[in-house]
Design a protein around this motif. Structure first.
Motif, PDB file in Angstrom:
ATOM      1  N   ASN A   1       6.791  -2.052  -2.893  1.00  0.00           N
ATOM      2  CA  ASN A   1       7.353  -1.992  -4.233  1.00  0.00           C
ATOM      3  C   ASN A   1       7.234  -0.577  -4.783  1.00  0.00           C
ATOM      4  N   ASP A   2       8.270  -0.144  -5.513  1.00  0.00           N
ATOM      5  CA  ASP A   2       8.252   1.176  -6.137  1.00  0.00           C
ATOM      6  C   ASP A   2       7.071   1.349  -7.091  1.00  0.00           C
ATOM      7  N   ILE A   3       6.520   0.253  -7.561  1.00  0.00           N
ATOM      8  CA  ILE A   3       5.410   0.313  -8.504  1.00  0.00           C
ATOM      9  C   ILE A   3       4.257   1.143  -7.959  1.00  0.00           C
ATOM     10  N   VAL A   4       4.071   1.130  -6.640  1.00  0.00           N
ATOM     11  CA  VAL A   4       2.948   1.844  -6.044  1.00  0.00           C
ATOM     12  C   VAL A   4       2.991   3.326  -6.398  1.00  0.00           C
ATOM     13  N   HIS A   5       4.194   3.868  -6.622  1.00  0.00           N
ATOM     14  CA  HIS A   5       4.319   5.294  -6.895  1.00  0.00           C
ATOM     15  C   HIS A   5       3.975   5.658  -8.341  1.00  0.00           C
ATOM     16  N   LEU A   6       3.688   4.665  -9.176  1.00  0.00           N
ATOM     17  CA  LEU A   6       3.148   4.978 -10.499  1.00  0.00           C
ATOM     18  C   LEU A   6       1.732   5.517 -10.398  1.00  0.00           C
ATOM     19  N   MET A   7       1.043   5.178  -9.323  1.00  0.00           N
ATOM     20  CA  MET A   7      -0.340   5.618  -9.157  1.00  0.00           C
ATOM     21  C   MET A   7      -0.363   6.999  -8.513  1.00  0.00           C
ATOM     22  N   PRO A   8      -0.955   8.007  -9.180  1.00  0.00           N
ATOM     23  CA  PRO A   8      -1.067   9.316  -8.539  1.00  0.00           C
ATOM     24  C   PRO A   8      -1.932   9.217  -7.289  1.00  0.00           C
ATOM     25  N   PRO A   9      -1.438   9.649  -6.139  1.00  0.00           N
ATOM     26  CA  PRO A   9      -2.166   9.418  -4.885  1.00  0.00           C
ATOM     27  C   PRO A   9      -3.520  10.111  -4.807  1.00  0.00           C
ATOM     28  N   GLU A  10      -3.685  11.179  -5.576  1.00  0.00           N
ATOM     29  CA  GLU A  10      -4.988  11.851  -5.530  1.00  0.00           C
ATOM     30  C   GLU A  10      -6.042  11.111  -6.349  1.00  0.00           C
ATOM     31  N   ARG A  11      -5.618  10.112  -7.140  1.00  0.00           N
ATOM     32  CA  ARG A  11      -6.568   9.378  -7.976  1.00  0.00           C
ATOM     33  C   ARG A  11      -6.777   7.941  -7.516  1.00  0.00           C
ATOM     34  N   PHE A  12      -5.837   7.384  -6.737  1.00  0.00           N
ATOM     35  CA  PHE A  12      -5.923   5.977  -6.371  1.00  0.00           C
ATOM     36  C   PHE A  12      -5.902   5.796  -4.857  1.00  0.00           C
ATOM     37  N   VAL A  13      -6.758   4.907  -4.370  1.00  0.00           N
ATOM     38  CA  VAL A  13      -6.805   4.528  -2.961  1.00  0.00           C
ATOM     39  C   VAL A  13      -6.223   3.128  -2.830  1.00  0.00           C
ATOM     40  N   LEU A  14      -5.327   2.940  -1.872  1.00  0.00           N
ATOM     41  CA  LEU A  14      -4.704   1.633  -1.648  1.00  0.00           C
ATOM     42  C   LEU A  14      -5.595   0.813  -0.734  1.00  0.00           C
ATOM     43  N   GLU A  15      -6.197  -0.227  -1.278  1.00  0.00           N
ATOM     44  CA  GLU A  15      -7.138  -1.067  -0.531  1.00  0.00           C
ATOM     45  C   GLU A  15      -6.396  -2.310  -0.034  1.00  0.00           C
ATOM     46  N   ILE A  16      -6.084  -2.318   1.260  1.00  0.00           N
ATOM     47  CA  ILE A  16      -5.248  -3.362   1.838  1.00  0.00           C
ATOM     48  C   ILE A  16      -6.061  -4.656   1.984  1.00  0.00           C
ATOM     49  N   LEU A  17      -5.569  -5.715   1.367  1.00  0.00           N
ATOM     50  CA  LEU A  17      -6.271  -7.000   1.432  1.00  0.00           C
ATOM     51  C   LEU A  17      -6.337  -7.511   2.868  1.00  0.00           C
ATOM     52  N   GLU A  18      -7.379  -8.245   3.156  1.00  0.00           N
ATOM     53  CA  GLU A  18      -7.597  -8.732   4.515  1.00  0.00           C
ATOM     54  C   GLU A  18      -6.538  -9.735   4.959  1.00  0.00           C
ATOM     55  N   THR A  19      -5.778 -10.267   4.001  1.00  0.00           N
ATOM     56  CA  THR A  19      -4.727 -11.239   4.336  1.00  0.00           C
ATOM     57  C   THR A  19      -3.435 -10.573   4.812  1.00  0.00           C
ATOM     58  N   VAL A  20      -3.337  -9.260   4.672  1.00  0.00           N
ATOM     59  CA  VAL A  20      -2.118  -8.550   5.051  1.00  0.00           C
ATOM     60  C   VAL A  20      -2.052  -8.404   6.569  1.00  0.00           C
ATOM     61  N   LYS A  21      -0.949  -8.825   7.155  1.00  0.00           N
ATOM     62  CA  LYS A  21      -0.756  -8.738   8.602  1.00  0.00           C
ATOM     63  C   LYS A  21      -0.001  -7.454   8.954  1.00  0.00           C
ATOM     64  N   PHE A  22      -0.506  -6.760   9.954  1.00  0.00           N
ATOM     65  CA  PHE A  22       0.125  -5.512  10.375  1.00  0.00           C
ATOM     66  C   PHE A  22       1.269  -5.805  11.338  1.00  0.00           C
ATOM     67  N   ASP A  23       2.418  -5.179  11.074  1.00  0.00           N
ATOM     68  CA  ASP A  23       3.544  -5.239  11.996  1.00  0.00           C
ATOM     69  C   ASP A  23       4.259  -3.894  11.919  1.00  0.00           C
ATOM     70  N   ALA A  24       5.341  -3.738  12.664  1.00  0.00           N
ATOM     71  CA  ALA A  24       6.012  -2.436  12.745  1.00  0.00           C
ATOM     72  C   ALA A  24       6.517  -1.981  11.382  1.00  0.00           C
ATOM     73  N   GLN A  25       7.027  -2.920  10.579  1.00  0.00           N
ATOM     74  CA  GLN A  25       7.545  -2.567   9.266  1.00  0.00           C
ATOM     75  C   GLN A  25       6.425  -2.065   8.349  1.00  0.00           C
ATOM     76  N   LEU A  26       5.281  -2.739   8.382  1.00  0.00           N
ATOM     77  CA  LEU A  26       4.158  -2.321   7.553  1.00  0.00           C
ATOM     78  C   LEU A  26       3.625  -0.966   8.013  1.00  0.00           C
ATOM     79  N   VAL A  27       3.547  -0.766   9.296  1.00  0.00           N
ATOM     80  CA  VAL A  27       3.058   0.517   9.825  1.00  0.00           C
ATOM     81  C   VAL A  27       3.941   1.663   9.342  1.00  0.00           C
TER      82      VAL A  27
END
Length: 445
Positions: A104-130
């Motif tokens: 979601n574009d919403i993620v870009h509201l967070m300045p990357p130098e101030r926020f760390v994206l903490e991926i929930l354990e329920t998120v499954k990794f696949d080629a699209q996510l990578v």
């Protein structure tokens, strides 16, 4: 850090509250917004960062029923409701994020130098996510894996795409800890020991080479509160409509002046470190210029997402449908005209507004007339004409599982639509669903 196991125990304890206390809490919840933050410390015990946590009220435990909804409210409250300087000071903030919000574009509201994206354990990794994580890391974000508790193929596959790993000391077998820590450190990742609740666990984590530490042994989350800013849905819709037709600064300024709560949040946003201006912006016109219309649109969508009246964004099936449809149309427009960002933006806005008449309890023509949408968007929604109208018909058919390819091949389809083969449409539909949340069930009475 997932708090669900703490939430259940706390909720049972709070059942003994009497009706008067419940009533007072309910009143406070309508007047204030709340945000939890828990310190993350370094090896010397100095504050390094905070994890930001959703809080529905002043009570210090989680009540999360929808991960994306909770994260949207955390971001809205941290940036606009309370303010980044107050919430984080000079430190970084870790924010739990699910798959839908990663796209979601919403993620870009967070300045990357101030926020760390903490991926929930329920998120499954696949080629699209990578691919998406690669984009976000190139944009400057750091990615943390949350609630890691065992050696697994999934962990090995995710490690190359993360910067930080949080190991859950409540769930991890002590016999596995040394090997798990060694594996993560061997790949150059920052190690965080989370849910550290005893001195012995802290000592063990230090001995195993953990870099950072978080848990009840050091501090329970603190609850911050600020007066609730009301963001009326009609005002936000009018603002988005103005943005959809490239309205000038004078028009945007006039609309924003009718929505003081949105102005307050916009000024907090632009005065935060997200823009690195090195000076405070005081006037509304300066804020519009400094923020930019695309960022204002993101903010308005976030406010709809996080606080849209009676129903939150993800709990409102009409808005769920509009969100998925708009993303499908944006992707399809980009497929049709790869270098035309304006066309993709217009397609997205067509999808967003295609169900507004139902939300507002009106007819399409009347609802859109009041909003003053760009003519091509209004024409697409009311009469399904033109390229945008055909994209809307494609999106509707794809969303209902109908034969969208036959529309693309129809005699009235504009030039170029023959490229929308069943395979392409299936891929676009899947990408749109992943963007707004996989397996959304839409029910419209």
């Amino acid at each position: 850090m997932s708090e669900r196991h703490h939430a259940k125990a706390a909720a049972r304890h709070n059942e003994v509250l009497d009706a008067a206390a419940d009533g007072a809490e309910s009143w406070r919840a309508t007047q204030f917004v709340y945000l939890g933050r828990q310190p993350i410390l370094d090896r010397d015990g100095a504050l390094n960062a905070y994890e930001l946590l959703f809080r529905a009220g002043a009570h210090n435990y989680a009540e999360v029923t929808d991960d994306a909804q909770a994260t949207a409210q955390v971001v809205a409250r941290a940036i606009g409701g309370i303010g980044v300087p107050t919430v984080l000071g000079q430190h970084r903030g870790f924010v739990n994020i699910d798959r839908a919000l990663l796209f979601n574009d919403i993620v870009h509201l967070m300045p990357p130098e101030r926020f760390v994206l903490e991926i929930l354990e329920t998120v499954k990794f696949d080629a699209q996510l990578v691919r998406r994580l690669g984009e976000l890391r190139r944009a400057g974000f750091q990615v943390a894996l949350d609630d890691v508790s065992e050696l697994s193929d999934e962990l090995n596959g995710a490690l190359p795409h993360a910067d930080i790993v949080k190991i859950d000391f409540l769930q991890t077998d002590r016999a596995v800890l040394p090997k798990l820590a060694s594996l993560v450190r061997g790949q150059g990742k920052t190690l965080i020991a989370e849910k550290v609740e005893t001195r012995e666990d802290f000592a063990l984590a230090r001995d195993l080479g953990f870099d950072l530490f978080q848990g009840y042994f050091f501090a329970r989350p603190q609850v911050l509160a600020a007066p609730r800013n009301r963001s009326p849905r009609p005002g936000l819709l009018r603002l988005l409509a103005l943005l959809s037709r490239d309205a000038g600064i004078v028009e945007l300024e006039a609309e924003l002046k009718l929505n003081p709560s949105v102005v307050v949040q916009l000024l907090r946003l632009v005065n935060s470190s997200a823009f690195g201006l090195g000076r405070n912006i005081a006037s509304l016109r300066e804020a519009i210029i400094a923020t930019g219309t695309r960022q204002i649109a993101r903010w308005a969508q976030l406010l709809l997402y996080a606080d849209s009246g009676e129903l939150p964004w993800r709990a409102d099936p009409l808005v769920q449908l509009a969100g998925t449809r708009s993303r499908f149309m944006e992707l399809a427009a980009a497929w049709l005209r790869p270098a035309d960002d304006d066309f993709a933006d217009a397609a997205f806005m067509t999808g967003i507004f295609s169900l507004i008449h139902v939300v507002l309890g009106s007819t399409p023509g009347a609802a859109l007339e009041k909003l003053g949408l760009a003519p091509q968007i209004r024409e697409a929604i009311v009469s399904r004409r033109g390229e945008l109208g055909t994209l809307l018909r494609l999106a509707e058919a794809a969303g209902e599982g109908l034969d969208a390819a036959s529309i693309a091949l129809g005699p009235d389809a504009p030039t170029g639509f023959v490229a929308f083969t069943p395979e392409v449409l299936a891929e676009l539909n899947l990408s749109a669903a992943a963007w707004f949340g996989a397996h959304i069930e839409v029910a419209i009475a």
